[in-house]
Design a protein around this motif. Structure first.
Motif, PDB file in Angstrom:
ATOM      1  N   LYS B 464       0.826  -1.203   0.000  1.00  0.00           N
ATOM      2  CA  LYS B 464       0.000   0.000   0.000  1.00  0.00           C
ATOM      3  C   LYS B 464       0.863   1.257   0.000  1.00  0.00           C
ATOM      4  O   LYS B 464       0.352   2.362  -0.069  1.00  0.00           O
ATOM      5  CB  LYS B 464      -0.953  -0.007   1.193  1.00  0.00           C
ATOM      6  CG  LYS B 464      -0.307  -0.081   2.540  1.00  0.00           C
ATOM      7  CD  LYS B 464      -1.366  -0.074   3.624  1.00  0.00           C
ATOM      8  CE  LYS B 464      -0.712  -0.258   4.985  1.00  0.00           C
ATOM      9  NZ  LYS B 464      -1.644  -0.206   6.072  1.00  0.00           N
ATOM     10  N   TYR B 465       2.168   1.067   0.104  1.00  0.00           N
ATOM     11  CA  TYR B 465       3.058   2.219   0.099  1.00  0.00           C
ATOM     12  C   TYR B 465       3.659   2.406  -1.282  1.00  0.00           C
ATOM     13  O   TYR B 465       4.016   1.443  -1.953  1.00  0.00           O
ATOM     14  CB  TYR B 465       4.168   2.043   1.126  1.00  0.00           C
ATOM     15  CG  TYR B 465       3.630   1.837   2.512  1.00  0.00           C
ATOM     16  CD1 TYR B 465       3.018   2.891   3.187  1.00  0.00           C
ATOM     17  CD2 TYR B 465       3.696   0.601   3.127  1.00  0.00           C
ATOM     18  CE1 TYR B 465       2.490   2.700   4.448  1.00  0.00           C
ATOM     19  CE2 TYR B 465       3.174   0.406   4.388  1.00  0.00           C
ATOM     20  CZ  TYR B 465       2.575   1.462   5.044  1.00  0.00           C
ATOM     21  OH  TYR B 465       2.054   1.276   6.288  1.00  0.00           O
ATOM     22  N   LEU B 466       3.784   3.660  -1.662  1.00  0.00           N
ATOM     23  CA  LEU B 466       4.394   3.969  -2.950  1.00  0.00           C
ATOM     24  C   LEU B 466       5.914   3.967  -2.802  1.00  0.00           C
ATOM     25  O   LEU B 466       6.440   4.355  -1.765  1.00  0.00           O
ATOM     26  CB  LEU B 466       3.957   5.361  -3.416  1.00  0.00           C
ATOM     27  CG  LEU B 466       2.496   5.544  -3.806  1.00  0.00           C
ATOM     28  CD1 LEU B 466       2.188   7.020  -4.017  1.00  0.00           C
ATOM     29  CD2 LEU B 466       2.181   4.762  -5.067  1.00  0.00           C
ATOM     30  N   GLU B 467       6.571   3.518  -3.863  1.00  0.00           N
ATOM     31  CA  GLU B 467       8.031   3.647  -3.881  1.00  0.00           C
ATOM     32  C   GLU B 467       8.314   5.108  -4.219  1.00  0.00           C
ATOM     33  O   GLU B 467       7.795   5.635  -5.203  1.00  0.00           O
ATOM     34  CB  GLU B 467       8.580   2.733  -4.969  1.00  0.00           C
ATOM     35  CG  GLU B 467      10.065   2.621  -5.001  1.00  0.00           C
ATOM     36  CD  GLU B 467      10.490   1.692  -6.133  1.00  0.00           C
ATOM     37  OE1 GLU B 467      10.325   0.469  -5.994  1.00  0.00           O
ATOM     38  OE2 GLU B 467      10.934   2.213  -7.157  1.00  0.00           O
ATOM     39  N   ARG B 468       9.117   5.770  -3.392  1.00  0.00           N
ATOM     40  CA  ARG B 468       9.363   7.208  -3.605  1.00  0.00           C
ATOM     41  C   ARG B 468      10.846   7.435  -3.836  1.00  0.00           C
ATOM     42  O   ARG B 468      11.676   7.054  -3.010  1.00  0.00           O
ATOM     43  CB  ARG B 468       8.923   8.005  -2.375  1.00  0.00           C
ATOM     44  CG  ARG B 468       7.480   7.814  -2.010  1.00  0.00           C
ATOM     45  CD  ARG B 468       7.164   8.424  -0.664  1.00  0.00           C
ATOM     46  NE  ARG B 468       6.988   9.854  -0.748  1.00  0.00           N
ATOM     47  CZ  ARG B 468       7.651  10.730  -0.003  1.00  0.00           C
ATOM     48  NH1 ARG B 468       8.541  10.331   0.870  1.00  0.00           N
ATOM     49  NH2 ARG B 468       7.426  12.014  -0.125  1.00  0.00           N
ATOM     50  N   THR B 469      11.147   8.035  -4.975  1.00  0.00           N
ATOM     51  CA  THR B 469      12.545   8.316  -5.285  1.00  0.00           C
ATOM     52  C   THR B 469      12.713   9.808  -5.492  1.00  0.00           C
ATOM     53  O   THR B 469      12.009  10.400  -6.321  1.00  0.00           O
ATOM     54  CB  THR B 469      12.972   7.573  -6.570  1.00  0.00           C
ATOM     55  OG1 THR B 469      12.620   6.200  -6.428  1.00  0.00           O
ATOM     56  CG2 THR B 469      14.462   7.702  -6.812  1.00  0.00           C
ATOM     57  N   LEU B 470      13.612  10.392  -4.716  1.00  0.00           N
ATOM     58  CA  LEU B 470      13.909  11.803  -4.916  1.00  0.00           C
ATOM     59  C   LEU B 470      14.932  11.897  -6.040  1.00  0.00           C
ATOM     60  O   LEU B 470      16.012  11.316  -5.949  1.00  0.00           O
ATOM     61  CB  LEU B 470      14.491  12.418  -3.640  1.00  0.00           C
ATOM     62  CG  LEU B 470      14.977  13.857  -3.767  1.00  0.00           C
ATOM     63  CD1 LEU B 470      13.812  14.807  -3.993  1.00  0.00           C
ATOM     64  CD2 LEU B 470      15.748  14.286  -2.531  1.00  0.00           C
ATOM     65  N   VAL B 471      14.567  12.592  -7.099  1.00  0.00           N
ATOM     66  CA  VAL B 471      15.496  12.740  -8.228  1.00  0.00           C
ATOM     67  C   VAL B 471      16.006  14.173  -8.237  1.00  0.00           C
ATOM     68  O   VAL B 471      15.215  15.116  -8.204  1.00  0.00           O
ATOM     69  CB  VAL B 471      14.800  12.407  -9.568  1.00  0.00           C
ATOM     70  CG1 VAL B 471      15.803  12.478 -10.711  1.00  0.00           C
ATOM     71  CG2 VAL B 471      14.151  11.039  -9.514  1.00  0.00           C
ATOM     72  N   ASN B 472      17.309  14.307  -8.237  1.00  0.00           N
ATOM     73  CA  ASN B 472      17.930  15.628  -8.304  1.00  0.00           C
ATOM     74  C   ASN B 472      18.562  15.816  -9.666  1.00  0.00           C
ATOM     75  O   ASN B 472      19.406  15.018 -10.066  1.00  0.00           O
ATOM     76  CB  ASN B 472      19.015  15.755  -7.236  1.00  0.00           C
ATOM     77  CG  ASN B 472      18.414  16.061  -5.910  1.00  0.00           C
ATOM     78  OD1 ASN B 472      18.031  17.200  -5.645  1.00  0.00           O
ATOM     79  ND2 ASN B 472      18.271  15.039  -5.089  1.00  0.00           N
ATOM     80  N   PHE B 481      22.953  17.418 -18.143  1.00  0.00           N
ATOM     81  CA  PHE B 481      22.515  17.471 -16.744  1.00  0.00           C
ATOM     82  C   PHE B 481      22.925  16.167 -16.054  1.00  0.00           C
ATOM     83  O   PHE B 481      22.976  15.113 -16.693  1.00  0.00           O
ATOM     84  CB  PHE B 481      20.989  17.584 -16.665  1.00  0.00           C
ATOM     85  CG  PHE B 481      20.461  18.922 -17.094  1.00  0.00           C
ATOM     86  CD1 PHE B 481      20.532  20.003 -16.228  1.00  0.00           C
ATOM     87  CD2 PHE B 481      19.897  19.105 -18.349  1.00  0.00           C
ATOM     88  CE1 PHE B 481      20.048  21.250 -16.620  1.00  0.00           C
ATOM     89  CE2 PHE B 481      19.411  20.341 -18.738  1.00  0.00           C
ATOM     90  CZ  PHE B 481      19.481  21.419 -17.879  1.00  0.00           C
ATOM     91  N   LEU B 482      23.196  16.267 -14.769  1.00  0.00           N
ATOM     92  CA  LEU B 482      23.461  15.058 -13.986  1.00  0.00           C
ATOM     93  C   LEU B 482      22.196  14.732 -13.197  1.00  0.00           C
ATOM     94  O   LEU B 482      21.488  15.649 -12.775  1.00  0.00           O
ATOM     95  CB  LEU B 482      24.592  15.300 -12.986  1.00  0.00           C
ATOM     96  CG  LEU B 482      25.952  15.687 -13.533  1.00  0.00           C
ATOM     97  CD1 LEU B 482      26.895  16.017 -12.375  1.00  0.00           C
ATOM     98  CD2 LEU B 482      26.529  14.539 -14.346  1.00  0.00           C
ATOM     99  N   THR B 483      21.929  13.480 -13.010  1.00  0.00           N
ATOM    100  CA  THR B 483      20.816  13.132 -12.116  1.00  0.00           C
ATOM    101  C   THR B 483      21.331  12.229 -11.012  1.00  0.00           C
ATOM    102  O   THR B 483      22.253  11.443 -11.211  1.00  0.00           O
ATOM    103  CB  THR B 483      19.664  12.406 -12.855  1.00  0.00           C
ATOM    104  OG1 THR B 483      20.193  11.277 -13.516  1.00  0.00           O
ATOM    105  CG2 THR B 483      18.942  13.302 -13.824  1.00  0.00           C
ATOM    106  N   ASP B 484      20.738  12.375  -9.852  1.00  0.00           N
ATOM    107  CA  ASP B 484      21.125  11.583  -8.687  1.00  0.00           C
ATOM    108  C   ASP B 484      19.840  11.170  -7.984  1.00  0.00           C
ATOM    109  O   ASP B 484      18.979  12.018  -7.745  1.00  0.00           O
ATOM    110  CB  ASP B 484      21.997  12.444  -7.766  1.00  0.00           C
ATOM    111  CG  ASP B 484      22.603  11.631  -6.638  1.00  0.00           C
ATOM    112  OD1 ASP B 484      22.749  10.405  -6.802  1.00  0.00           O
ATOM    113  OD2 ASP B 484      22.923  12.219  -5.589  1.00  0.00           O
ATOM    114  N   GLU B 485      19.720   9.899  -7.710  1.00  0.00           N
ATOM    115  CA  GLU B 485      18.463   9.410  -7.136  1.00  0.00           C
ATOM    116  C   GLU B 485      18.645   8.981  -5.679  1.00  0.00           C
ATOM    117  O   GLU B 485      19.602   8.283  -5.352  1.00  0.00           O
ATOM    118  CB  GLU B 485      17.942   8.220  -7.956  1.00  0.00           C
ATOM    119  CG  GLU B 485      17.618   8.627  -9.382  1.00  0.00           C
ATOM    120  CD  GLU B 485      16.961   7.516 -10.172  1.00  0.00           C
ATOM    121  OE1 GLU B 485      16.853   6.384  -9.649  1.00  0.00           O
ATOM    122  OE2 GLU B 485      16.569   7.777 -11.320  1.00  0.00           O
TER     123      GLU B 485
END
Lengths: 498, 527
Positions: B464-472, B481-485
């Motif tokens: 019931k929980y969403l997978e949450r990824t902070l993407v910078n 651009f660089l991305t960091d998760e």
């Protein structure tokens, strides 16, 4: 002291000096043999020592008779937690090596032999890098490798151990717990606590003030206990043949023990910048200054040296001058490093680097490894630890746990540590490739022989992106050291969370 | 915020022998009902210099509660706690700002219907307090609305009631006059002595509102929105400048030229110190469409001199100029009816501009419709949030590239009656109600780097929980651009929020609500 015991003590001192000199000679003969930190995958000795220590704490602390249930339960909780923590501390940090531990044991035995009336006690050398020593109620004295690395001679170690033995003799831990609980469970305190708990208004502030008074009381007792332990400790120490003036030099040393072994700024560019990957540490952004102009809130009882591991050393030295008039003058020519102690220091420094590394404090592991390399440029171990620490730091960045595990500059650190920490906190993941390339160019590795060589060669290849070389080193390490000390760091998916 | 006495006593006795790391973390205990807006970053220029935690502590006396302000520096070290006794169950913090010399805390007392400001110096000693009585109905209504809206954690002024910092000099607050017919700006020094007041002309036939975009030593640059009546959706946008010393309006020019072939909205107004020009960005619409209501045709960039002369104008159509740069997935999303919401425009020291946008569209909400049929006051429409994109404009104003960041679609609730709004206006509604996945953009003071953060929510099977990824997304001056998760997936015991932080970092706050504990940590970004 009876003559035969003094003679025995003298014999032990002589035997110890002889053993260390022989060790030094052996080291001198085998100049090319590298010193490595102690390691054994067999944990049975440490496990049984931990069990003994945990049980011994439980036996040594007894709830006083005739106390009320709440008092009893709190006391029991303290016993339980102290026993559990002691077990854990011994299990994870006790250093049962073949050089330092016997050395510490022999100095301890000298003290005990010269003071036969002392209670039963034992000493445990720990891998903790903090420059500290302490004693528990059951007579177990702990001395950390971080302190051993800084002592100049056996006599200083003997005085520090004497001081800890005095705490044991004076039952300071038991008395401290009882005094504390007596205060907390006193009618007056309970009444005051209940009154504050029932307060309708500004309860938090009032409760904090009450607890601060308790802390103040605890600290006052702790500090007065130090004076008592110095007094008795000096008597214990004086019963040996060690130079009494070294009690004073030991306190002088403790006063500055938080400073690193060298306070000169580390020339980081010398190691990590080169033609192919230039990195200018001076150009990097200095840490931004705080916008706040607030003096750090200090507890009322704190004084200027509260941040030190050993506060009040100046007062303790003054006290020692009272106990032994003229000791200050005699100390001028004392405290000189002995040859045997220099070897102990060197082995301790290696254990210290390893200790920081094993605690995943890769910042201080790198700092100490670079200091070691400054002193011993040929040290293969120091070189290996530099690259291994770099690798550990990069892994922390990749796992987003860098700022939890790597310190920022702080008032309690010396200027060169703060400069080093500022530099580390400026690093980006992409900087490590150049750092590893430059360092391995300046300190080229030979055919890997030891586990450390192999682990370091793997990390250099990983950091510089040489995948084939990394794969080869990995396979070789995995086949030769399947239970090796670096297995988890090098090959686990993610570093352990902090 | 005191742990149980027994735990504390045991901790006092037990020897502390662990290795001490001066880490960039904090653990705060005793926090129940934590809201994201309780923690706000403090800025000096563009950079975060610390944080303020606002909370209700204990009772101060018969009538007042102690409201606590805990100050932390940029490395999360606690600086000081300040207790402010204020009337019980009455206060919400609307804004906290720092002007380089003083901090201001702008409160709304929703019982007394007053606004209050407390000003502290850098030593965190109180400099002044001021109360504003006799609020207009519009001010009261906006203040109440603000206390109910979630914050995006960025603590940057948007619409509503603001307290703007004037560098080293004081603060400016805005008010709504009449029934939102006009506005006033009031400047105060650091001791809350009035310096000047600007008020819109009561005789003006338009309804006017203002958002201040930039404040320099000499000028206050602002966007003024005008419409013919309160309910009208026909808006026109002007670029305005006020004299910082006197408050006199010295410029007020419509962003669109008279007789132009298109209508313009204004999303962003920046002062470019390098060229001493104003840079505006917005979207353009057909002449018979309504800005912010209908779908825009594209976006534009205009430059103005500070005396109001238009220096250049460049228009970019979605269909002709932007679409060729889009990958196939993005084109597909446009076919589905997604439109772009521009969150931020960032101009770098290298002269490049980056427009941070996020896609969204409106869809019928089956559950909402069913509830509405049953008499519930819910919206029959929902917002669907799509992908992120950054449009990069060269210094010569040519569109260099569009970088597309694919993410999982999320839904957001819309207020009742939203179905009647146009697509453009709904973007604003979604922004105000915190429905976008975008979190914040932070730029260094040297303007060489910036990073934009968003959260990607992904449904996980049998959970019931969403997978949450902070993407910078990071811009470092390099072509790509660089991305960091960072994984922020919550479990039932905790929920994470993200905030801007000092350059190269983000702040992650983990709210362990069962233990009433907040774990804060600065996370260094990979680059």
């Amino acid at each position: 002291m009876p003559f035969f015991l003094r003679a025995l003590a003298n014999c032990k001192v002589l035997a110890l000096a002889l053993a260390l000199l022989l060790g030094a000679a052996a080291s001198a003969v085998a100049q090319n043999s590298e010193i490595y930190p102690f390691y054994t995958s067999d944990k049975s000795r440490v496990d049984s020592l931990a069990t003994v220590c945990g049980m011994s704490i439980e036996r040594s602390l007894n709830v006083p008779n005739g106390v009320k249930n709440a008092y009893r339960n709190t006391y029991k909780a303290i016993i339980e937690r102290t026993a559990m923590e002691t077990y854990g501390r011994v299990r994870t940090t006790a250093l049962l090596d073949t050089v330092l531990e016997p050395f510490v044991q022999s100095v301890f035995q000298t003290l005990k032999a010269a003071n036969p009336s002392l209670h039963k006690s034992k000493v445990i050398l720990t891998r903790s890098p903090l420059a500290n020593a302490y004693a528990l109620a059951d007579g177990t004295v702990f001395i950390n490798i971080g302190l051993l690395a800084k002592l100049s001679n056996e006599a200083q170690l003997a005085f520090i151990l004497s001081h800890e033995l005095a705490h044991v003799e004076l039952r300071h831990m038991q008395a401290g717990i009882e005094e504390h609980l007596d205060l907390i469970f006193s009618k007056e305190f309970k009444k005051e606590y209940k009154k504050v708990a029932r307060e309708k208004y500004n309860r938090t502030k009032k409760m904090e003030a009450l607890l601060e008074r308790v802390s103040l009381n605890t600290l006052y007792h702790k500090r007065s206990n130090e004076m008592q332990a110095d007094s008795l400790g000096f008597r214990i120490f004086a019963n040996t043949q060690y130079n009494q003036a070294d009690a004073y030099t030991a306190l002088e040393l403790l006063d500055t023990v938080d400073e690193p072994l060298s306070t000169a700024p580390l020339a980081l560019e010398k190691y990590f910048s080169c033609e192919q990957a230039k990195y200018n540490f001076d150009e990097k952004q200095a840490p931004s200054e705080s916008i706040f102009e607030v003096e750090k809130e200090q507890p009322k009882f704190a004084n200027s040296d509260s941040l030190k591991t050993h506060p009040d050393c100046q007062k303790r030295m003054a006290y020692l001058r009272e106990l032994s008039p003229g000791i200050e003058q005699r100390a001028v020519n004392s405290g000189k490093p002995t040859d045997s102690m220099q070897r102990v220091n060197m082995v301790s420094r290696i254990e210290l680097v390893q200790s920081w590394f094993d605690f995943e404090n890769y910042d201080f592991a790198l700092f100490e490894a670079l200091l070691l390399l400054e002193k011993e440029p040929a040290s293969i171990y120091a070189r290996n630890m530099v690259t291994l620490s770099l690798y550990g730091l990069k892994r922390l960045l990749q796992a987003h746990t860098f700022s939890e595990a790597v310190s920022t500059s702080a008032p309690q650190f010396s200027a060169n540590i703060n400069m080093f920490l500022d530099a580390l906190n400026n690093l980006n993941t992409s900087d490590f490739k150049g750092f590893a390339a430059c360092f391995s160019q300046k300190y080229p590795s030979k055919e890997p022989i030891s586990e450390f060589d192999l682990a370091a060669s793997y990390t250099v290849a990983e950091l510089t992106g040489e995948q084939d070389a990394a794969d080869q080193a990995r396979l070789k390490y995995q086949s030769q050291y399947s239970a090796g000390r670096f297995f988890n760091l090098l090959f686990s998916e993610q570093p352990s969370p902090h | 915020m005191i742990t149980t006495l027994r735990q504390l006593l045991i901790a006092l006795i037990i020897l502390c022998t662990s290795v001490q790391v001066v880490a960039q973390t904090q653990t705060l205990e005793g926090f129940a009902n934590f809201k994201k807006r309780s923690l706000t970053p403090i800025y000096a220029g563009n950079e975060v210099k610390g944080y303020i935690m606002f909370y209700k502590a204990d009772k101060a006396d018969k009538r007042n509660d102690n409201y606590g302000l805990d100050f932390f520096d940029q490395e999360l070290r606690k600086v000081k706690s300040v207790m402010l006794p204020k009337t019980r169950y009455s206060y919400q913090l609307l804004r906290s700002t720092f002007n380089g010399e003083a901090f201001s805390f702008y409160f709304y007392n929703y019982r007394a219907k007053t606004l209050e400001v407390d000003v502290f110096d850098k030593s965190l000693n109180k400099l002044a307090s001021k109360q504003f009585d006799k609020l207009s109905k519009a001010d009261m209504s906006i203040a109440l609305q603000e206390t109910q809206l979630p914050s995006d954690g960025e603590n940057k002024p948007i619409g509503g009631l603001n307290m703007y910092p004037v560098p080293n000099k004081g603060f400016i607050r805005n008010t709504y006059t009449g029934m939102m017919k006009g506005f006033a700006l009031e400047m105060y020094d650091n001791k809350m002595n009035s310096k000047w007041v600007f008020q819109t002309d009561k005789k003006s036939k338009d309804y006017e509102s203002v958002v201040i975009n930039e404040i320099t030593d000499k000028h206050i640059f602002a966007t003024i929105v005008r419409k013919p009546n309160m309910l009208s959706k026909q808006m026109t946008f002007s670029v305005a400048a006020f004299d910082a010393e006197t408050g006199k309006k010295i410029m007020d020019i419509p962003v669109e030229k008279e007789g132009a072939a298109e209508q313009l909205s204004l999303t962003s107004l920046n002062y470019d110190a390098q060229t001493d020009e104003l840079l505006t960005i917005g979207e353009f619409y057909k002449l018979d469409d309504k800005p912010f209501i209908n779908k825009s045709q594209g976006f534009y960039i205009k430059r103005f001199s500070v005396d109001g002369q238009e220096k250049s104008a460049k228009f970019y159509t979605w269909a002709g100029d932007v679409n060729p740069y889009l990958p196939a997935a993005a084109k597909e999303s446009l076919d589905k009816g997604f439109v772009n919401f521009v969150h931020r425009m960032v101009k770098g020291a290298d002269g490049k501009m980056h427009i941070v946008a996020e896609q969204y569209r409106i869809a019928a909400d089956g559950m909402g419709i069913a509830m509405a049929v049953l008499g519930g006051g819910t919206s029959t429409a929902k917002g669907i949030i799509g992908n992120m994109m950054i449009l990069t404009i060269n210094p010569d104003q040519g569109l260099q590239k569009v970088t597309y960041f694919e993410k999982d679609e999320t839904n957001c609730m819309l207020p009742p009656g939203s179905g009647f709004y146009g697509a453009g206006l709904l973007g604003q509604v979604i922004k105000m109600t915190g429905g976008f996945d975008y979190q914040f953009t932070q730029q260094n003071n040297d303007h060489l780097n910036f990073n934009t953060a968003y959260i990607n929510y992904k449904k996980v099977k049998k959970s019931k929980y969403l997978e949450r990824t902070l993407v910078n997304i990071q811009y470092t001056g390099e072509p790509e651009f660089l991305t960091d998760e960072i994984d922020l997936t919550a479990d039932k015991e905790s929920y994470s929020y993200v905030y801007p932080a000092k350059p190269g970092y983000v702040l992650v706050l983990d709210n362990q609500h069962q233990d009433k504990k907040l774990d804060l940590k600065l996370v260094k970004l990979n680059r």
